[in-house]
Design a protein around this motif. Structure first.
Motif, PDB file in Angstrom:
ATOM      1  N   MET A 139      14.057  44.174  71.373  1.00 48.75           N
ATOM      2  CA  MET A 139      14.335  44.296  69.943  1.00 48.75           C
ATOM      3  C   MET A 139      13.498  45.425  69.353  1.00 48.75           C
ATOM      4  N   ASN A 140      14.057  46.132  68.361  1.00 48.47           N
ATOM      5  CA  ASN A 140      13.224  47.055  67.589  1.00 48.47           C
ATOM      6  C   ASN A 140      12.547  46.256  66.470  1.00 48.47           C
ATOM      7  N   TRP A 141      11.731  46.927  65.656  1.00 52.49           N
ATOM      8  CA  TRP A 141      10.909  46.129  64.731  1.00 52.49           C
ATOM      9  C   TRP A 141      11.727  45.377  63.698  1.00 52.49           C
ATOM     10  N   LYS A 142      12.861  45.999  63.293  1.00 51.56           N
ATOM     11  CA  LYS A 142      13.679  45.306  62.291  1.00 51.56           C
ATOM     12  C   LYS A 142      14.330  44.068  62.891  1.00 51.56           C
ATOM     13  N   GLU A 143      14.831  44.231  64.106  1.00 52.08           N
ATOM     14  CA  GLU A 143      15.468  43.074  64.758  1.00 52.08           C
ATOM     15  C   GLU A 143      14.453  41.959  65.000  1.00 52.08           C
ATOM     16  N   TYR A 144      13.249  42.388  65.400  1.00 54.72           N
ATOM     17  CA  TYR A 144      12.187  41.399  65.645  1.00 54.72           C
ATOM     18  C   TYR A 144      11.858  40.651  64.352  1.00 54.72           C
ATOM     19  N   SER A 145      11.749  41.409  63.249  1.00 52.85           N
ATOM     20  CA  SER A 145      11.433  40.776  61.960  1.00 52.85           C
ATOM     21  C   SER A 145      12.531  39.815  61.547  1.00 52.85           C
ATOM     22  N   ILE A 146      13.794  40.248  61.732  1.00 55.19           N
ATOM     23  CA  ILE A 146      14.901  39.385  61.318  1.00 55.19           C
ATOM     24  C   ILE A 146      14.868  38.076  62.108  1.00 55.19           C
ATOM     25  N   ALA A 147      14.651  38.184  63.416  1.00 53.26           N
ATOM     26  CA  ALA A 147      14.606  36.967  64.237  1.00 53.26           C
ATOM     27  C   ALA A 147      13.507  36.039  63.739  1.00 53.26           C
ATOM     28  N   MET A 148      12.331  36.624  63.437  1.00 50.87           N
ATOM     29  CA  MET A 148      11.222  35.791  62.964  1.00 50.87           C
ATOM     30  C   MET A 148      11.563  35.138  61.620  1.00 50.87           C
ATOM     31  N   ILE A 205       1.776  39.922  69.438  1.00 50.84           N
ATOM     32  CA  ILE A 205       2.139  40.535  70.708  1.00 50.84           C
ATOM     33  C   ILE A 205       3.033  41.757  70.477  1.00 50.84           C
ATOM     34  N   ALA A 206       3.927  41.666  69.475  1.00 50.56           N
ATOM     35  CA  ALA A 206       4.767  42.820  69.149  1.00 50.56           C
ATOM     36  C   ALA A 206       3.901  43.998  68.712  1.00 50.56           C
ATOM     37  N   LEU A 207       2.878  43.717  67.911  1.00 49.86           N
ATOM     38  CA  LEU A 207       1.995  44.797  67.460  1.00 49.86           C
ATOM     39  C   LEU A 207       1.233  45.398  68.647  1.00 49.86           C
ATOM     40  N   ILE A 208       0.774  44.517  69.545  1.00 48.53           N
ATOM     41  CA  ILE A 208       0.055  45.033  70.714  1.00 48.53           C
ATOM     42  C   ILE A 208       0.992  45.924  71.541  1.00 48.53           C
ATOM     43  N   ARG A 209       2.259  45.504  71.708  1.00 50.28           N
ATOM     44  CA  ARG A 209       3.207  46.342  72.453  1.00 50.28           C
ATOM     45  C   ARG A 209       3.408  47.678  71.743  1.00 50.28           C
ATOM     46  N   GLY A 210       3.363  47.642  70.403  1.00 50.97           N
ATOM     47  CA  GLY A 210       3.495  48.888  69.653  1.00 50.97           C
ATOM     48  C   GLY A 210       2.393  49.857  70.001  1.00 50.97           C
ATOM     49  N   GLU A 240      -0.812  57.770  60.932  1.00 49.63           N
ATOM     50  CA  GLU A 240      -0.372  58.715  59.915  1.00 49.63           C
ATOM     51  C   GLU A 240      -0.048  57.987  58.613  1.00 49.63           C
ATOM     52  N   SER A 241       0.540  58.736  57.689  1.00 47.38           N
ATOM     53  CA  SER A 241       0.652  58.174  56.336  1.00 47.38           C
ATOM     54  C   SER A 241       1.477  56.891  56.307  1.00 47.38           C
ATOM     55  N   TYR A 242       2.517  56.785  57.160  1.00 49.49           N
ATOM     56  CA  TYR A 242       3.346  55.578  57.145  1.00 49.49           C
ATOM     57  C   TYR A 242       2.515  54.341  57.497  1.00 49.49           C
ATOM     58  N   GLU A 243       1.694  54.472  58.533  1.00 48.56           N
ATOM     59  CA  GLU A 243       0.877  53.325  58.952  1.00 48.56           C
ATOM     60  C   GLU A 243      -0.108  52.945  57.848  1.00 48.56           C
ATOM     61  N   ILE A 244      -0.696  53.971  57.222  1.00 44.67           N
ATOM     62  CA  ILE A 244      -1.680  53.677  56.182  1.00 44.67           C
ATOM     63  C   ILE A 244      -1.023  53.007  54.981  1.00 44.67           C
ATOM     64  N   LYS A 245       0.187  53.480  54.639  1.00 47.87           N
ATOM     65  CA  LYS A 245       0.895  52.849  53.524  1.00 47.87           C
ATOM     66  C   LYS A 245       1.139  51.372  53.828  1.00 47.87           C
ATOM     67  N   MET A 246       1.636  51.105  55.024  1.00 46.38           N
ATOM     68  CA  MET A 246       1.944  49.724  55.397  1.00 46.38           C
ATOM     69  C   MET A 246       0.661  48.875  55.448  1.00 46.38           C
ATOM     70  N   ALA A 247      -0.400  49.476  55.991  1.00 48.49           N
ATOM     71  CA  ALA A 247      -1.660  48.740  56.079  1.00 48.49           C
ATOM     72  C   ALA A 247      -2.174  48.403  54.679  1.00 48.49           C
ATOM     73  N   PRO A 288       5.013  44.156  57.131  1.00 44.96           N
ATOM     74  CA  PRO A 288       4.372  45.467  57.309  1.00 44.96           C
ATOM     75  C   PRO A 288       3.709  45.621  58.676  1.00 44.96           C
ATOM     76  N   VAL A 289       3.163  44.546  59.216  1.00 48.43           N
ATOM     77  CA  VAL A 289       2.554  44.630  60.544  1.00 48.43           C
ATOM     78  C   VAL A 289       3.611  45.017  61.576  1.00 48.43           C
ATOM     79  N   LEU A 290       4.768  44.379  61.502  1.00 46.68           N
ATOM     80  CA  LEU A 290       5.839  44.718  62.441  1.00 46.68           C
ATOM     81  C   LEU A 290       6.337  46.145  62.201  1.00 46.68           C
ATOM     82  N   ALA A 291       6.336  46.574  60.924  1.00 46.23           N
ATOM     83  CA  ALA A 291       6.742  47.945  60.633  1.00 46.23           C
ATOM     84  C   ALA A 291       5.780  48.935  61.284  1.00 46.23           C
ATOM     85  N   ILE A 292       4.492  48.625  61.207  1.00 41.27           N
ATOM     86  CA  ILE A 292       3.502  49.485  61.856  1.00 41.27           C
ATOM     87  C   ILE A 292       3.756  49.499  63.362  1.00 41.27           C
TER      88      ILE A 292
END
Lengths: 194, 598
Positions: free
Chosen positions: B61-70, B153-158, B447-454, B536-540
């Motif tokens: 799954m990509n992050w959106k699919e993972y989030s939807i499942a959760m 675990i998804a974040l660690i895989r990221g 980069e800026s995307y990660e910082i925004k989400m964080a 946001p964690v899954l987005a990162i």
């Protein structure tokens, strides 16, 4: 995307059902089976049987206010002390005047029951337990009450003190928790032996 | 603090430390899908689930699919817990004939259990049937814990994978987390607890003949259940004499085991783990306290194994431990003293050696109560073995502060570490700014995307906590639930919303939380506190996983050095302290000064 969401709902529904059965029914039933097989007394509430009567659970405290018995911790359960159907602490904050007046009431009760005793009062006898069902008091709290019991039952103080020594539960494995005395067991022994 | 206190604390920490590596390694095997010694027993169960539930384990799954499942899984869980409570009258195993749980309370309990919060607005022994306790609460104790771990675990895989969008499969991670990690641990713990006296049965409530009759005044009620009052407004009571004690029963051990292991914390009984049937002996207390910290601590090691640099895992563990130890020590010291307000009472001398015993159980004493309080609030567990509301001001401030550090000091299972990783991202960013380099973590450019989400993830919590507390303090509905007067009342409201938003679940329990206001507003705080951070964690994770690995150079900031650990600790403490200091100053700090200041 729509198809994906739909498929996730299907998986989610089925796995929720599966886990409800596995962790909500099979797991507790399996544990109950094993518990009843291996530790049946504990699993059923560690009840104390005295002359064919169930007199209580080893772990659930009872209310004692009669001066001839050892008293347990003050209890905050409502509408009466040691209501096992409504476990609760007092949740009085440290600066709450109600806490101070509750402590004062307990001091008065102890003094009224035995005006001659001017020993320092152990804090457990003045403060309400967390569950309202605390089955124990500290060794000191039992010692403090010994003279009252001896006087009312008209037995030598030494006799009561020996009984307390006999009933003391040490720290588990020698170091865990606090040394303590089970009030219900102590009172049962008291009625039995004195 | 006595010698024995120190021995008990050291024993606890040593056993915990010894278990971090083996359990951490095991969990890494499980999540990486490596063959393992338990496969022979558990693999067939796992395969059956995949087959029955149409799960395709090889599908990434990509992050959106993972989030939807959760989110789907959480939504369905909420509906199920809500429905079971509302319909418990019609369901089996309701020996005490409890009515349907009210609407607002059902909602609060449902969202609280699916988010791993387990805030306890309900009174278990007089509200919930055995069936509800098992199929609603126990089930979600497993599922919410497992889905928190899956997000981690998804974040660690990221971090670990490169130039892909695949974060794994949510269903596989969750199923494996439950089958291989949570269930086996829960079975062992439940049995050990029963051996100590935690009950596990399906009997109706038992009666015992009291040694001494109890006389009391019972408030009279009319046929609608309202208290009858006399003309002066005082409730009318009638004298009653009690000869029997009714003692509740139930499948307690199976629920207590998982509530401790999964950082859930919602008790079978109202008094939670202070109740002698949930926690009867010092050894059961030790086991439950160990279970609180076990998985969150071991996950640090799992992280190290999965990113193929164990020192990174130990660095995080150490940062958490170094925040935990001094704060824990402060709580222990505070609770080892008797409340000076009580000592001041001149009517009698008081034997002070056992410390502050209001709201505490004799078998645990001040030490094990304070140690538990630190452990349960540093992690997002929230079970209690003593009433935090009656702690001395400093003793209560520390748990409140632990919660408002964002539950990153070990934290919830999975959620603690993923939120700590957000703090790490902020830390490398701040450090990067100082030397003027693009920050990176384990080879991934931040980069800026990660910082925004964080920033999203970090800022939402204080905002919700402080706003809700403010609303609670200026509205009548909020204030009417407060039990203690003065500064302590403010602490109660602050603690309630801190605990709910941070998905902890413990309380300054004097507050009457079972009201429409707290159930509903708190319910939304709980939801925001979980998902506004998890997504946001899954987005990162989704962004990091697409990046290349930058080879480390002389300019790279190493993230496993004492220097980095020091900066991380400072950032966590500064953010936690600055945001909440004004609120603390009005509550516990004022109270501390009132008691000790003159």
């Amino acid at each position: 995307m729509k198809n994906y969401i739909f498929s996730q709902f299907k998986i989610g529904f089925l796995s929720l059902l599966f886990f409800t059965i596995l962790t909500g029914l099979i797991y507790p039933l399996l544990m109950t089976g094993l518990a009843q097989l291996l530790f049946s007394i504990q699993a059923n509430g560690s009840f104390i049987i005295n002359h064919q009567n169930t007199v209580g659970s080893e772990f659930i405290g009872q209310y004692f206010s009669d001066p001839k018995y050892f008293w347990g911790r003050p209890s905050a359960t409502s509408p009466y002390s040691y209501n096992a159907l409504a476990s609760s602490g007092s949740n009085l904050g440290p600066t709450n005047p109600a806490l101070i007046s509750a402590v004062k009431t307990e001091i008065e009760k102890l003094h009224a029951a035995n005006p001659d005793n001017s020993d320092p009062i152990p804090i457990e006898l003045l403060t309400q337990s967390g569950s309202g069902l605390d089955p124990h008091i500290s060794y000191e709290a039992a010692q403090y009450q010994a003279s009252r019991i001896a006087k009312i039952r008209n037995v030598p103080l030494n006799h009561i003190k020996q009984l307390i020594e006999k009933m003391i539960e040490k720290r588990q494995f020698g170091f865990l928790g606090e040394p303590r005395i089970n009030v219900l067991k102590l009172n049962l022994a008291l009625d039995e032996e004195v | 603090m006595t010698e024995n206190s120190i021995i008990q604390v050291l024993f606890y920490l040593t056993v915990l430390l010894l278990l971090v590596k083996p359990l951490g390694l095991y969990m890494a095997w499980i999540y990486e899908g490596q063959p393992c010694f338990v496969d022979r027993v558990l693999k067939p169960i796992e395969r059956t689930i995949y087959r029955l539930c149409f799960i395709k384990p090889e599908q990434e799954m990509n992050w959106k699919e993972y989030s939807i499942a959760m989110l789907v899984f959480s939504l369905l869980g909420t509906l199920a817990v809500y429905a079971i409570q509302r319909f418990q009258v019609f369901l089996p195993l309701n020996s005490e004939h409890f009515a349907a749980v009210p609407l607002d309370l059902s909602f609060n309990t449902a969202v609280s259990f699916i988010t791993n919060t387990n805030w306890q607005a309900y009174t278990g022994e007089s509200t919930l049937s055995y069936f509800t306790q098992m199929t609603a609460l126990t089930v979600q104790n497993f599922l919410s814990a497992a889905s928190g771990m899956s997000v981690l675990i998804a974040l660690i895989r990221g971090i670990q994978r490169r130039e892909t969008t695949d974060l794994g499969n949510f269903w596989v991670d969750t199923v494996r987390g439950i089958i291989y990690i949570l269930i086996p641990l829960a079975i062992v713990l439940a049995l050990l607890l029963v051996s100590q006296g935690v009950i596990q049965n399906f009997k109706g409530y038992q009666k015992a003949k009291l040694m001494q009759k109890v006389e009391y005044q019972e408030p009279m009620t009319d046929n609608t259940g309202q208290a009858i009052k006399d003309t002066a407004g005082n409730p009318i009571t009638q004298a009653k004499v009690l000869t029997e004690q009714v003692i509740p029963m139930g499948p307690v051990a199976s629920q207590v085991a998982i509530k401790q292991l999964g950082t859930n914390g919602g008790g079978f009984f109202n008094a939670n783990s202070a109740h002698p049937f949930e926690n009867p002996t010092p050894f059961s207390n030790f086991l439950e306290m160990l279970a609180i910290m076990l998985i969150p601590a071991a996950l640090c090691y799992t992280f190290g194994v999965m990113v193929k640099d164990k020192s990174q895992g130990w660095a995080i563990f150490l940062a958490m431990l170094l925040i935990f130890l001094p704060l824990m020590f402060l709580t222990l010291c505070a609770e080892h003293r008797v409340n000076p307000e009580i000592i001041k009472i001149s009517d009698a001398q008081i034997l002070q050696k056992n410390g502050n015993m209001e709201g505490k159980e004799t078998r645990f004493g001040a030490l094990n109560s304070a140690l538990w309080a630190a452990a349960t609030t540093a992690t997002a567990n929230g079970s209690v073995n003593a009433m935090h509301d009656s702690f001395l001001p400093l003793g209560g401030l520390i748990p409140l502060w632990f919660i408002n550090l964002g539950e990153v000091i070990f934290g919830g299972v999975g959620s603690g570490l993923y939120q700590m990783l957000i703090f790490i991202i902020i830390t490398v960013f701040v450090s990067g700014l100082m030397v003027g380099r693009t920050p990176e973590y384990l080879g991934k450019k931040i980069e800026s995307y990660e910082i925004k989400m964080a920033s999203f993830a970090i800022l939402i919590m204080p905002l919700v906590v402080l706003l809700c507390t403010a609303v609670g303090l200026i509205t009548e509905v909020g204030k009417s639930s407060i039990a203690n007067p003065g500064a302590h009342g403010l602490s109660e409201v602050l603690y309630a919303f801190s605990s709910m938003t941070n998905n902890n679940g413990s309380a300054f329990a004097g507050i009457n939380a079972n009201t429409l206001f707290y159930n509903i507003l708190g319910g939304f705080a709980i939801l925001i506190g979980r998902f506004w951070i998890a997504i946001p964690v899954l987005a990162i994770a989704g962004s990091l996983v697409q990046k290349k690995i930058v080879p480390s150079s002389a300019g790279t900031l190493p993230t496993n050095t004492p220097l980095f650990i020091g900066i991380l600790i400072s950032i966590v403490l500064i953010i936690g302290a600055l945001t909440f200091f004004p609120a603390f100053a009005l509550g516990p700090i004022v109270e501390q000064l009132m008691i000790y200041g003159y």
